[in-house]
Design a protein around this motif. Sequence first.
Motif, mmCIF file in Angstrom:
data_model
loop_
_atom_site.group_PDB
_atom_site.id
_atom_site.type_symbol
_atom_site.label_atom_id
_atom_site.label_comp_id
_atom_site.label_asym_id
_atom_site.label_seq_id
_atom_site.Cartn_x
_atom_site.Cartn_y
_atom_site.Cartn_z
ATOM 1 N N ALA A 107 0.810 -1.225 0.000
ATOM 2 C CA ALA A 107 0.000 0.000 0.000
ATOM 3 C C ALA A 107 0.839 1.269 0.000
ATOM 4 C CB ALA A 107 -0.926 -0.002 1.215
ATOM 5 N N LEU A 108 2.117 1.168 0.354
ATOM 6 C CA LEU A 108 2.926 2.379 0.494
ATOM 7 C C LEU A 108 3.248 3.039 -0.842
ATOM 8 C CD1 LEU A 108 5.470 1.470 3.327
ATOM 9 C CD2 LEU A 108 3.327 2.759 3.479
ATOM 10 N N LEU A 122 7.792 7.084 5.401
ATOM 11 C CA LEU A 122 7.047 5.867 5.072
ATOM 12 C C LEU A 122 7.890 4.609 5.272
ATOM 13 C CD1 LEU A 122 5.112 6.889 1.806
ATOM 14 C CD2 LEU A 122 4.160 6.577 4.100
ATOM 15 N N GLN A 163 1.265 10.907 9.562
ATOM 16 C CA GLN A 163 -0.019 11.610 9.488
ATOM 17 C C GLN A 163 0.182 13.123 9.530
ATOM 18 O OE1 GLN A 163 -2.399 10.065 12.678
ATOM 19 N NE2 GLN A 163 -2.453 7.965 11.847
ATOM 20 N N ARG A 208 0.416 5.118 -2.310
ATOM 21 C CA ARG A 208 0.231 6.258 -1.402
ATOM 22 C C ARG A 208 1.303 7.310 -1.641
ATOM 23 N NH1 ARG A 208 0.187 5.157 5.128
ATOM 24 N NH2 ARG A 208 -0.046 7.328 5.885
ATOM 25 N N TYR A 209 2.507 6.838 -1.852
ATOM 26 C CA TYR A 209 3.648 7.727 -2.095
ATOM 27 C C TYR A 209 3.523 8.438 -3.440
ATOM 28 C CZ TYR A 209 8.593 8.948 -2.953
ATOM 29 O OH TYR A 209 9.766 9.597 -3.242
ATOM 30 N N GLU A 264 1.621 14.378 6.148
ATOM 31 C CA GLU A 264 0.604 14.421 5.088
ATOM 32 C C GLU A 264 -0.324 15.615 5.271
ATOM 33 O OE1 GLU A 264 0.303 9.623 4.102
ATOM 34 O OE2 GLU A 264 -1.062 10.531 5.552
ATOM 35 N N TYR A 312 9.115 12.381 2.421
ATOM 36 C CA TYR A 312 7.965 11.493 2.580
ATOM 37 C C TYR A 312 8.408 10.035 2.560
ATOM 38 C CZ TYR A 312 3.073 10.002 1.976
ATOM 39 O OH TYR A 312 1.830 9.428 2.129
#
Length: 742
Positions: free
Chosen positions: A542-543, A579, A673, A546-547, A676, A575
């Motif tokens: 999932a990273l 992560l 969090q 998202r990235y 972001e 980022y």
Amino acid sequence: MSKPNRTPSFCSGCPHNRSTRVPTGSRALAGIGCHTMAMLADPLTTTTVSHMGAEGVMWLGQQPFTDEKHVFANLGDGTFSHSGFLAVRQAIAAGVPMTYKILYNGFVSMTGGQAVETGLSPQQIVGALAAEGVRKMAIVTDEPQKYEGIALPEGVAVHHRSELDAVQKEFREYGNVSVILYDQPCATERRRLRKRGKWHDPDKRSFINPAVCEGCGDCGKASNCMSIEPLETALGRKRRINQNSCNKDFSCVEGFCPSFVTVSGGQIKKNLQPASQPRRQWQGELPMPAIAPIERLHSVLIAGIGGTGVVTIGQTLAMAAHIEGYFSSNLDVTGLAQKYGAVHSHVRWAPQPEFLHATRIAQGEAQALIGCDLIVAASDDSMAKLHAVEGAAVVCTDIIPTAEFARNPDWSVDTDAMIGEFHERLGERVLLLEGQRLATTLMGDPIAANMFMLGAAWQLGHIPLSLESIDRAIELNDVAVPMNKESFTWGRRAAVDLPQVEAIAQARTPSNVVRFVPRNKPVVDEVLAHRSQHLKEYGVKALLPRYTALIARVREAETRLGSTSGLTAAVAHSYHRLLAVKDEWEVARLYTNPDFQAALAEQFEGDYTIRFHLGSGPFARRNKATGALEKTEVGPWMLRVFGVMAKLRGLRGTWFDPFRWSSERTLERELVQQYEQDIERLLAGLRPDALSLAQQIAQWPDSVRGYGHVKAGNAEQAQRKRRDLWQQWDDAHSLRPIARSA
């Protein structure tokens, strides 16, 4: 232009790196000896040097007129034997609250490593002080076991050096004179004796896995060691151990980081080229430079780092001039330069003695500068010596960190500015070489670099002496003669055909060595490609989407404002750092990556084993005396555990993850969090005049480095910086409407 200074520092593994430290809120008084350099490292906590035999005397005059309750006074064992005993005696007579730290290293190190004349042992010293009336004493040492069975005065406890801070905190509460004897041999003398087979040489070395290293600098704080050097990688600055200068103190291993392993057995690899590959040789002629007899004074300034052989180069030239029948002189301006400080060797020769009116080269008198270190060579003092018309230089451009790097993990210098000054002043009369890298690769030893630079200068005609006389001077020195001659020849070759020398050096480096690129060089697309690939290998599917989704939005917003990609690159790097945290699963994966074994094979050969030093989960422990969190040494079997963990890293973040709810993992989730949210806030208010500030805000996670309590502390500092930057952002945005209405 503000230029960096190369100030003296303690040698690698020097006991004074630890013994001169005092607890927060305390102050130490300096005395005669190498430990005086503590005033350079931290001038606020070590102050007021005295003459020999007066250590601590100034406190008798200060104490009645200050609210300060206590001070420490540093006193070397050589000075104690000479006249420092009287300094302690006067303090006893005055009954003042102070603690003498007798720094027992067994040698008079500052003036050449002589034995201490009286030869008093630690137990004799504390025995004598007990007889004088000192009632509170302790011995702190790196080897507590050697005091087993030794009779000491009543109440004198023996502590490991890791407990020094706790011992000092206890002693500073005592209301009279007390003594802490810090027993650890001089690192430089111990190194010399090991080379001669007269001192035990542990079959062990420290090594840093660069992939696991976070570049937090905690190892430098723990050791203050100059053998810890920066390593620029595609993921930012990391650390490496200079195996050639390391004195095996192992304080660096105490840095709270799992990147350290200790290597037992085997040897440091000298020949970097794999035996299976044919050794590429120099091709072509090596012309002789035109050297005419000199008719007047000729001056050469050699600038470099103390303790690396700069003085030897000066002596070689002076001897070669003498062999040719010239009258010569050389002056070595060293001071504390033998402790990694700047050193200048002034070498002059002439056909008649009356030309040698002074040994020191004055301003504008040097026909040549051999810069064995860029920082020292580019100093105002060095540059001012060059002749305005005839002056020429050969300069080594490898950056060797100063003592500041041990205290500041973000230490940097403006290399381009220093190189640019040479070009501006000398034009074509300067040759810039990465002498350290080339000499180490070609010769297997960085000590060859200075002779390499001398060879290049001679080939260019800057040294009007014959090859025969220089060869003879090297022979008369009678130290590593074949290596020095070959290094000199390689320097000549570099001056004639640098591309060929570079190609040979490249061919002699193993193909399995990982090539790292400094972070500031890749363009944004290269950064994105590298980080995306890393996230694929990280093991959380999932990273990556998202990235890439967030980066795409940032890039679109920045492009819309006509910017080049500074903000996008900053977010792409920061980022990714948040992560792909180096949790226990990632550390395991990185240790089982083939790059780790390749990095070991680059530096070591033979039959060796490795041991890990870990401080998380079941391997975390508390020092009973200090309460500080420490690491545990783990055997080579841990590599098999890492292999299993790497395969099971899909459990990360699930209910089966035993590390999920640790304070460190919780902090990392909160930081992601928060970051972001910060980027969303930036995108909502992004405008052309705020791009520079937006980039600074996007980079605040860059300083959140390290593991455990080190990472937590860095996160607190980063948060303070983040709040300040957001305050600037709010101030700038609130002022904009006012400016419009005006």
